[in-house]
Design a protein around this motif. Structure first.
Motif, PDB file in Angstrom:
ATOM      1  N   SER A  25       0.839  -1.195   0.000  1.00 40.75           N
ATOM      2  CA  SER A  25       0.000   0.000   0.000  1.00 40.75           C
ATOM      3  C   SER A  25       0.874   1.243   0.000  1.00 40.75           C
ATOM      4  CB  SER A  25      -0.937  -0.008   1.220  1.00 40.75           C
ATOM      5  OG  SER A  25      -1.802   1.120   1.188  1.00 40.75           O
ATOM      6  N   SER A  27       2.597   4.990  -1.259  1.00 38.77           N
ATOM      7  CA  SER A  27       2.025   6.319  -1.499  1.00 38.77           C
ATOM      8  C   SER A  27       2.677   7.042  -2.669  1.00 38.77           C
ATOM      9  CB  SER A  27       2.167   7.179  -0.231  1.00 38.77           C
ATOM     10  OG  SER A  27       1.481   6.594   0.852  1.00 38.77           O
ATOM     11  N   ASP A  29       3.892   6.849  -6.892  1.00 41.73           N
ATOM     12  CA  ASP A  29       3.495   6.164  -8.119  1.00 41.73           C
ATOM     13  C   ASP A  29       4.517   5.115  -8.551  1.00 41.73           C
ATOM     14  OD1 ASP A  29       1.716   6.003 -10.557  1.00 41.73           O
ATOM     15  OD2 ASP A  29       3.604   6.557 -11.521  1.00 41.73           O
ATOM     16  N   SER A 117       0.893  10.111 -11.792  1.00 43.67           N
ATOM     17  CA  SER A 117       0.101   8.966 -11.364  1.00 43.67           C
ATOM     18  C   SER A 117      -0.471   8.319 -12.612  1.00 43.67           C
ATOM     19  CB  SER A 117      -1.001   9.383 -10.386  1.00 43.67           C
ATOM     20  OG  SER A 117      -1.912  10.266 -11.016  1.00 43.67           O
ATOM     21  N   VAL A 167       3.919  17.213  -2.649  1.00 39.44           N
ATOM     22  CA  VAL A 167       3.115  16.147  -3.238  1.00 39.44           C
ATOM     23  C   VAL A 167       2.947  16.414  -4.732  1.00 39.44           C
ATOM     24  CG1 VAL A 167       0.812  15.105  -3.259  1.00 39.44           C
ATOM     25  CG2 VAL A 167       1.914  15.648  -1.082  1.00 39.44           C
ATOM     26  N   ALA A 188       7.652   3.506   0.818  1.00 41.69           N
ATOM     27  CA  ALA A 188       6.417   4.123   0.344  1.00 41.69           C
ATOM     28  C   ALA A 188       6.615   4.915  -0.936  1.00 41.69           C
ATOM     29  CB  ALA A 188       5.837   5.039   1.421  1.00 41.69           C
ATOM     30  N   ILE A 207       5.873  11.472  -4.740  1.00 46.73           N
ATOM     31  CA  ILE A 207       4.978  11.116  -3.656  1.00 46.73           C
ATOM     32  C   ILE A 207       3.597  11.672  -3.997  1.00 46.73           C
ATOM     33  CG2 ILE A 207       5.505  13.155  -2.241  1.00 46.73           C
ATOM     34  CD1 ILE A 207       5.000   9.568  -0.922  1.00 46.73           C
ATOM     35  N   ASN A 208       2.575  10.837  -3.894  1.00 43.22           N
ATOM     36  CA  ASN A 208       1.222  11.226  -4.294  1.00 43.22           C
ATOM     37  C   ASN A 208       0.289  11.528  -3.135  1.00 43.22           C
ATOM     38  OD1 ASN A 208       1.918   8.762  -6.609  1.00 43.22           O
ATOM     39  ND2 ASN A 208       1.495  10.845  -7.281  1.00 43.22           N
ATOM     40  N   HIS A 209       0.684  11.193  -1.931  1.00 44.26           N
ATOM     41  CA  HIS A 209      -0.168  11.419  -0.768  1.00 44.26           C
ATOM     42  C   HIS A 209       0.647  12.075   0.335  1.00 44.26           C
ATOM     43  CE1 HIS A 209      -3.237   8.909  -2.646  1.00 44.26           C
ATOM     44  NE2 HIS A 209      -2.300   7.992  -2.852  1.00 44.26           N
ATOM     45  N   GLY A 211       1.891  12.907   4.022  1.00 43.48           N
ATOM     46  CA  GLY A 211       2.083  12.056   5.190  1.00 43.48           C
ATOM     47  C   GLY A 211       3.549  11.957   5.547  1.00 43.48           C
ATOM     48  N   PHE A 213       6.632   9.232   6.250  1.00 38.38           N
ATOM     49  CA  PHE A 213       7.010   7.866   5.928  1.00 38.38           C
ATOM     50  C   PHE A 213       8.430   7.600   6.411  1.00 38.38           C
ATOM     51  CE2 PHE A 213       4.276   9.764   2.711  1.00 38.38           C
ATOM     52  CZ  PHE A 213       3.159   8.952   2.795  1.00 38.38           C
TER      53      PHE A 213
END
Length: 359
Positions: A25, A27, A29, A117, A167, A188, A207-209, A211, A213
């Protein structure tokens, strides 16, 4: 409950509940594409594994001793069975080979990204447009003992054990090491890539989200390896700009002399920020000449390409010392005798060899 020992397993499930399956899972692409490639490969291999396991159980049950199975002593060949046995594995190998070839090229860490993405390609500048395309964020990475230094040449700052990136903006990591080989790994974000002294490797990712990591070294490098970890934070553009301003305002200077102190082995270093970073610091680290008394590797190779320094260059070569034992807290190495063949003329070499043969 007939077996009360079952309750002894409950704490184990509680511990496993805290696990994060970041590889399945991710984050970023690039990591998502790698995850999809892994899942597709496993699914293709299960096409063979599941029927084999099922048929193993079936044949054990069908031809058990008490079963009344039909006996065919003269049977030795079945064309449909042979076609299935050979064609299915062959097709799987062909598909896996095609997937591997495409993944090797499309997910090459040195290859610039062509998409943010699956539904968002990288914006490119078009003729007549005043606003240029968004350029990748360049982050220069230096693996130290036992910590990570991240240089932001476009922003003039640096950070220790922390990476911050916007992001949905392509990132270009340029990676090297100060002493021993390491491996940069942010599960991630993308796959791991090695960091080697005197060499530069690259990693393109996004990084697409938003947060926080975890990143760490995936290659053992000594006593402090277990704590060689850092934070990767994905933020929006405004938060990234604020972080850069905070580092520029509150960070300490990172001149060459400061880097030589920071380079010394240490463990469990807290996050720190730096400002006033020289534009050529990464190149000096890469060429192993942060200390201005050292000859840069690029200059040495240029001298070699032109035939060497001759007798006049012996003093320069003799002064080279790349073990850095003194400033790394060790003892200076004793002088060792050396022979520089380029300082000898052919007649000297052949004359010495002839004298030895005559003796």
């Amino acid at each position: 409950m007939r077996n009360p020992r079952f309750f002894l397993l409950l704490p184990l499930f509680a511990v496993l509940g805290g696990c994060q399956m970041v590889l399945l899972s991710p984050s970023g692409d690039v990591a998502v594409q790698q995850r999809n490639l892994m899942l597709a490969s496993v699914a293709l291999m299960l096409i063979v594994i599941i029927p084999v396991m099922a048929l193993t159980v079936f044949f054990a049950w069908r031809y058990r001793a008490s079963a009344k199975a039909t006996y065919h002593p003269d049977w030795n060949h079945s064309l449909p069975l042979e076609v299935v046995i050979w064609s299915v594995p062959l097709l799987i190998i062909v598909v896996l080979g095609a997937m591997t070839w495409m993944g090797t090229h499309l997910l090459d860490p040195y290859r610039p990204l062509n998409r943010i993405s699956a539904s968002k390609p990288v914006a490119t500048a078009k003729m007549g447009e005043r606003t240029p395309a968004k350029q990748p964020l360049v982050i220069q990475v230096v693996a130290l003992d036992w910590k990570w230094l991240f240089l932001y040449p476009g922003q003039g700052i640096a950070s220790l054990n922390e990476v911050v990136a916007p992001v949905d903006q392509p990132i270009e990591f340029r990676i090297t090491s100060s002493a021993v080989m390491n491996s940069l790994f942010i599960p991630a974000l993308a796959g791991q890539i090695y960091a080697m002294p005197g060499m530069q490797t690259k990693l393109h990712a996004v990084i697409n989200h938003a947060g926080e990591f975890e990143g760490f070294s995936a290659n053992y490098s000594g006593a402090g390896f277990s704590d060689m970890r850092f934070r990767f934070r994905g933020v929006d553009d405004n938060a990234f700009g604020e972080w850069v301003q905070t580092a520029s305002r509150n960070g300490g200077p990172l001149q060459r002399e400061d880097y030589l102190v920071l380079e010394r082995p240490s463990e469990r270093e807290a996050v720190r920020h730096f400002r006033d970073v020289p534009a050529d610091l990464f190149e000096a680290i890469l060429n192993r000449c942060v200390d201005r008394a050292k000859l840069c590797m690029r200059d040495m190779m240029a001298m070699d390409a032109r035939g060497g320094g001759g007798k006049e260059g012996i003093a320069t070569v003799a002064a080279l010392e790349y073990d850095k034992s003194v400033r790394r807290g060790g003892q200076p190495l004793p002088p060792r005798p050396f022979v520089l063949a380029i300082a000898c003329t052919p007649s000297d070499v052949y004359g010495t060899a002839g004298a030895r043969r005559s003796n």
